[in-house]
Design a protein around this motif. Sequence first.
Motif, PDB file in Angstrom:
ATOM      1  N   UNK A 179      33.804  -0.633 -69.614  1.00  0.00           N
ATOM      2  CA  UNK A 179      32.524  -0.166 -69.070  1.00  0.00           C
ATOM      3  C   UNK A 179      32.695   0.333 -67.635  1.00  0.00           C
ATOM      4  N   UNK A 180      33.412  -0.423 -66.812  1.00  0.00           N
ATOM      5  CA  UNK A 180      33.598  -0.024 -65.418  1.00  0.00           C
ATOM      6  C   UNK A 180      34.451   1.227 -65.298  1.00  0.00           C
ATOM      7  N   UNK A 181      35.420   1.387 -66.193  1.00  0.00           N
ATOM      8  CA  UNK A 181      36.275   2.573 -66.146  1.00  0.00           C
ATOM      9  C   UNK A 181      35.470   3.854 -66.338  1.00  0.00           C
ATOM     10  N   UNK A 182      34.334   3.755 -67.019  1.00  0.00           N
ATOM     11  CA  UNK A 182      33.501   4.931 -67.270  1.00  0.00           C
ATOM     12  C   UNK A 182      32.617   5.286 -66.078  1.00  0.00           C
ATOM     13  N   UNK A 183      32.620   4.424 -65.059  1.00  0.00           N
ATOM     14  CA  UNK A 183      31.733   4.614 -63.913  1.00  0.00           C
ATOM     15  C   UNK A 183      32.534   5.046 -62.694  1.00  0.00           C
ATOM     16  N   UNK A 184      31.949   5.870 -61.814  1.00  0.00           N
ATOM     17  CA  UNK A 184      32.692   6.402 -60.675  1.00  0.00           C
ATOM     18  C   UNK A 184      32.787   5.425 -59.512  1.00  0.00           C
ATOM     19  N   UNK A 185      33.600   5.790 -58.526  1.00  0.00           N
ATOM     20  CA  UNK A 185      33.697   5.027 -57.287  1.00  0.00           C
ATOM     21  C   UNK A 185      32.312   4.856 -56.671  1.00  0.00           C
ATOM     22  N   UNK A 186      32.065   3.684 -56.101  1.00  0.00           N
ATOM     23  CA  UNK A 186      30.759   3.384 -55.528  1.00  0.00           C
ATOM     24  C   UNK A 186      29.830   2.682 -56.497  1.00  0.00           C
ATOM     25  N   UNK A 187      30.259   2.591 -57.776  1.00  0.00           N
ATOM     26  CA  UNK A 187      29.474   1.846 -58.761  1.00  0.00           C
ATOM     27  C   UNK A 187      29.617   0.353 -58.505  1.00  0.00           C
ATOM     28  N   UNK A 188      28.830  -0.446 -59.215  1.00  0.00           N
ATOM     29  CA  UNK A 188      28.797  -1.884 -58.939  1.00  0.00           C
ATOM     30  C   UNK A 188      28.750  -2.670 -60.235  1.00  0.00           C
ATOM     31  N   UNK A 189      29.217  -3.909 -60.151  1.00  0.00           N
ATOM     32  CA  UNK A 189      29.049  -4.885 -61.225  1.00  0.00           C
ATOM     33  C   UNK A 189      28.253  -6.050 -60.659  1.00  0.00           C
ATOM     34  N   UNK A 190      27.129  -6.354 -61.281  1.00  0.00           N
ATOM     35  CA  UNK A 190      26.336  -7.546 -60.950  1.00  0.00           C
ATOM     36  C   UNK A 190      26.363  -8.441 -62.181  1.00  0.00           C
ATOM     37  N   UNK A 191      26.908  -9.649 -62.028  1.00  0.00           N
ATOM     38  CA  UNK A 191      27.164 -10.497 -63.188  1.00  0.00           C
ATOM     39  C   UNK A 191      26.791 -11.939 -62.886  1.00  0.00           C
ATOM     40  N   UNK A 192      26.175 -12.594 -63.872  1.00  0.00           N
ATOM     41  CA  UNK A 192      25.934 -14.035 -63.807  1.00  0.00           C
ATOM     42  C   UNK A 192      26.468 -14.655 -65.082  1.00  0.00           C
ATOM     43  N   UNK A 193      26.918 -15.925 -64.969  1.00  0.00           N
ATOM     44  CA  UNK A 193      27.640 -16.537 -66.089  1.00  0.00           C
ATOM     45  C   UNK A 193      27.522 -18.048 -65.982  1.00  0.00           C
ATOM     46  N   UNK A 194      27.043 -18.695 -67.023  1.00  0.00           N
ATOM     47  CA  UNK A 194      26.932 -20.152 -67.016  1.00  0.00           C
ATOM     48  C   UNK A 194      28.317 -20.799 -66.987  1.00  0.00           C
ATOM     49  N   UNK A 195      28.365 -21.998 -66.385  1.00  0.00           N
ATOM     50  CA  UNK A 195      29.656 -22.650 -66.174  1.00  0.00           C
ATOM     51  C   UNK A 195      29.582 -24.146 -66.448  1.00  0.00           C
ATOM     52  N   UNK A 196      30.679 -24.720 -66.936  1.00  0.00           N
ATOM     53  CA  UNK A 196      30.756 -26.172 -67.096  1.00  0.00           C
ATOM     54  C   UNK A 196      31.354 -26.860 -65.872  1.00  0.00           C
TER      55      UNK A 196
END
Length: 270
Positions: A179-196
């Motif tokens: 997914x990120x490879x399809x996006x240009x420089x300056x793009x962003x990833x915002x991610x949340x993920x549950x954890x043990x």
Amino acid sequence: MTHSQAARDIDTSRPHSARMYDYYLGGKDHFDVDKQAAERVAEAYPAIFVCARENRAFMHRATRVLAREHGIRQWLDIGTGIPTEPNLHQVAQSVVPDARVVYADNDPLVLKYAERLMRSSAEGRTTYIEADVNDPGSLLSAPELAEVLDLGRPVALSLNALMHFVTDAQDPYGIVRRLLDALPSGSALALSHCTPDFDAVTWQKVTDIYTTAGTPVQFRSRQDVARFFDGLELLDPGIAVGHRWRPDATEGEAPTDAEVSLWTGVGIKP
């Protein structure tokens, strides 16, 4: 698929993660089977309601930061879930009215309520596509996506409480990289993920409940969540528990890390 077809295709014989999440947030778009499963989770992990609220709050803050401080005007939100106001486009367009947002999910119930996601500002655009994060190629090639997003300009990829539903056998890191490879420089990833990380015993119980209900999950450590951001420039404060990522000024007692049990982060693609 029409909304009437989506309504017919909704499986009410077993719980669904999106409808359980709706229950955690106090919504009304779930069935008894979802409520029963969600209450089993709440019995094992009473703070699940806190976790769900803090996940939503992180999404709001990350969206505002990317719009105000990093010039983002486009979002791709995968694993949208049942619409809960304010939705991402409402948050983004409150900062930048011309923001464009594509929502993607593969749950028929989300499609049924998708019109809630289409109420864009006059200057902006929103659309909803039925797509599965496990098939990033089809998602990225969807004509509806190309109608709204310009992949030649920066896009924020929003993956909120989604990737713990993608097990290692499904190649979660490869999916995010594609997914990120399809996006240009300056793009962003915002991610949340549950954890043990803060209570392994409790989160094993949660894992068992979801798995028994037919939804495999894999909750990950801070180190494993950080891997999603490989090659990106993390914004301060880096990988942080949800309520500690750029918190708004609030009154009252803050939740504990164990109550939230959610790793969050925002990274910029160089």
